[in-house]
Write a protein that holds these residues in place. Sequence first.
Motif, PDB file in Angstrom:
ATOM      1  N   HIS A  62       0.832  -1.191   0.000  1.00 44.58           N
ATOM      2  CA  HIS A  62       0.000   0.000   0.000  1.00 44.58           C
ATOM      3  C   HIS A  62       0.871   1.246   0.000  1.00 44.58           C
ATOM      4  O   HIS A  62       2.029   1.211   0.388  1.00 44.58           O
ATOM      5  N   GLY A  63       0.280   2.354  -0.397  1.00 45.40           N
ATOM      6  CA  GLY A  63       0.882   3.649  -0.173  1.00 45.40           C
ATOM      7  C   GLY A  63       0.207   4.301   1.020  1.00 45.40           C
ATOM      8  O   GLY A  63      -0.706   3.755   1.619  1.00 45.40           O
ATOM      9  N   ARG A  64       0.688   5.486   1.360  1.00 42.54           N
ATOM     10  CA  ARG A  64       0.104   6.284   2.444  1.00 42.54           C
ATOM     11  C   ARG A  64       0.038   5.504   3.759  1.00 42.54           C
ATOM     12  O   ARG A  64      -0.933   5.591   4.510  1.00 42.54           O
ATOM     13  N   VAL A  65       1.084   4.757   4.051  1.00 45.20           N
ATOM     14  CA  VAL A  65       1.135   3.970   5.281  1.00 45.20           C
ATOM     15  C   VAL A  65       1.732   4.818   6.398  1.00 45.20           C
ATOM     16  O   VAL A  65       2.771   5.459   6.210  1.00 45.20           O
ATOM     17  N   LEU A  66       1.093   4.840   7.550  1.00 43.24           N
ATOM     18  CA  LEU A  66       1.687   5.520   8.692  1.00 43.24           C
ATOM     19  C   LEU A  66       3.014   4.854   9.045  1.00 43.24           C
ATOM     20  O   LEU A  66       3.102   3.622   9.083  1.00 43.24           O
ATOM     21  N   ASP A  67       4.030   5.675   9.260  1.00 43.48           N
ATOM     22  CA  ASP A  67       5.308   5.142   9.704  1.00 43.48           C
ATOM     23  C   ASP A  67       5.074   4.262  10.936  1.00 43.48           C
ATOM     24  O   ASP A  67       4.421   4.701  11.895  1.00 43.48           O
ATOM     25  N   PRO A  68       5.549   3.004  10.939  1.00 43.06           N
ATOM     26  CA  PRO A  68       5.231   2.092  12.047  1.00 43.06           C
ATOM     27  C   PRO A  68       5.663   2.587  13.419  1.00 43.06           C
ATOM     28  O   PRO A  68       4.966   2.355  14.408  1.00 43.06           O
ATOM     29  N   HIS A  69       6.826   3.245  13.508  1.00 42.33           N
ATOM     30  CA  HIS A  69       7.243   3.804  14.797  1.00 42.33           C
ATOM     31  C   HIS A  69       6.252   4.876  15.249  1.00 42.33           C
ATOM     32  O   HIS A  69       5.863   4.940  16.418  1.00 42.33           O
ATOM     33  N   HIS A  70       5.829   5.696  14.298  1.00 40.33           N
ATOM     34  CA  HIS A  70       4.855   6.745  14.595  1.00 40.33           C
ATOM     35  C   HIS A  70       3.489   6.137  14.912  1.00 40.33           C
ATOM     36  O   HIS A  70       2.790   6.603  15.815  1.00 40.33           O
ATOM     37  N   GLU A  71       3.133   5.081  14.194  1.00 38.40           N
ATOM     38  CA  GLU A  71       1.841   4.444  14.439  1.00 38.40           C
ATOM     39  C   GLU A  71       1.761   3.873  15.851  1.00 38.40           C
ATOM     40  O   GLU A  71       0.695   3.878  16.473  1.00 38.40           O
ATOM     41  N   ARG A  72       2.878   3.390  16.353  1.00 39.80           N
ATOM     42  CA  ARG A  72       2.895   2.914  17.738  1.00 39.80           C
ATOM     43  C   ARG A  72       2.529   4.048  18.687  1.00 39.80           C
ATOM     44  O   ARG A  72       1.745   3.857  19.628  1.00 39.80           O
ATOM     45  N   ASP A  73       3.058   5.253  18.434  1.00 35.77           N
ATOM     46  CA  ASP A  73       2.712   6.407  19.264  1.00 35.77           C
ATOM     47  C   ASP A  73       1.240   6.782  19.098  1.00 35.77           C
ATOM     48  O   ASP A  73       0.585   7.197  20.060  1.00 35.77           O
ATOM     49  N   VAL A  74       0.730   6.638  17.878  1.00 29.21           N
ATOM     50  CA  VAL A  74      -0.689   6.910  17.627  1.00 29.21           C
ATOM     51  C   VAL A  74      -1.559   5.957  18.443  1.00 29.21           C
ATOM     52  O   VAL A  74      -2.535   6.370  19.084  1.00 29.21           O
ATOM     53  N   MET A  75      -1.201   4.672  18.440  1.00 32.79           N
ATOM     54  CA  MET A  75      -1.969   3.691  19.201  1.00 32.79           C
ATOM     55  C   MET A  75      -1.910   3.985  20.702  1.00 32.79           C
ATOM     56  O   MET A  75      -2.915   3.862  21.410  1.00 32.79           O
ATOM     57  N   ILE A  76      -0.746   4.389  21.179  1.00 33.41           N
ATOM     58  CA  ILE A  76      -0.607   4.735  22.596  1.00 33.41           C
ATOM     59  C   ILE A  76      -1.495   5.927  22.934  1.00 33.41           C
ATOM     60  O   ILE A  76      -2.152   5.963  23.986  1.00 33.41           O
ATOM     61  N   SER A  77      -1.546   6.913  22.030  1.00 35.80           N
ATOM     62  CA  SER A  77      -2.402   8.083  22.250  1.00 35.80           C
ATOM     63  C   SER A  77      -3.872   7.688  22.294  1.00 35.80           C
ATOM     64  O   SER A  77      -4.643   8.189  23.124  1.00 35.80           O
TER      65      SER A  77
END
Length: 205
Positions: free
Chosen positions: A58-73
């Motif tokens: 896919h394109g437009r994928v959230l950076d996985p390191h950043h996505e971890r922070d998103v999930m924590i939020s």
Amino acid sequence: MMGRYGNTLWRYLRRWIAENHSERYPDEERTIVYYARGSIPDFEQDLNDAHASALTRHGRVLDPHHERDVMISIMGAMKRHGRTEKLVYFTGSDENGKTLSYEEQFDIFRRASTVIGPHGSGLANSIWTDPFPAGCERRVKMLEFIPARDSADVQILYNGYYWVMRGMPIEWHQVTYAANSTTDVTYIRLTDLENALDEMWGPKN
């Protein structure tokens, strides 16, 4: 198209869904669905491998390191606002990479009280959410990540499902991508996410 169901296609679709898919679930079985455009990551393993795998699909994928922070939020906001639903990480596939059946995808989204994630085909499953909720406060809440002027390289400016599905009983919220997002890898501002979650789940004036 005036008549029994009103004058828009969405009125007909809502009625068809209600008549043919009337399933409803008790509050204790409702969920918060986070839609991700990549594969299911193992956050305990090397996220670079997960990132490379996602970009091949896919394109437009959230950076996985950043996505971890998103999930924590998101989990922090759930605790802050007393949200007791189960948080479901949805990619359209199971942990083995097999595409979920239509029935499984329907079940996930019919249970949803909130849907969060980037604009993409997976969010189209929101048509399966409750078509006739018992009051405005029972509408499914949608928080969609979309491109703005400072992230216009990601996709068409302000491209989101509100413009397509605004006839559905969904409470719409949006967060725009950060300026360092590209067509391949995206980011959102965590402060914007926190504010949007508080607005969405907080008390209404």
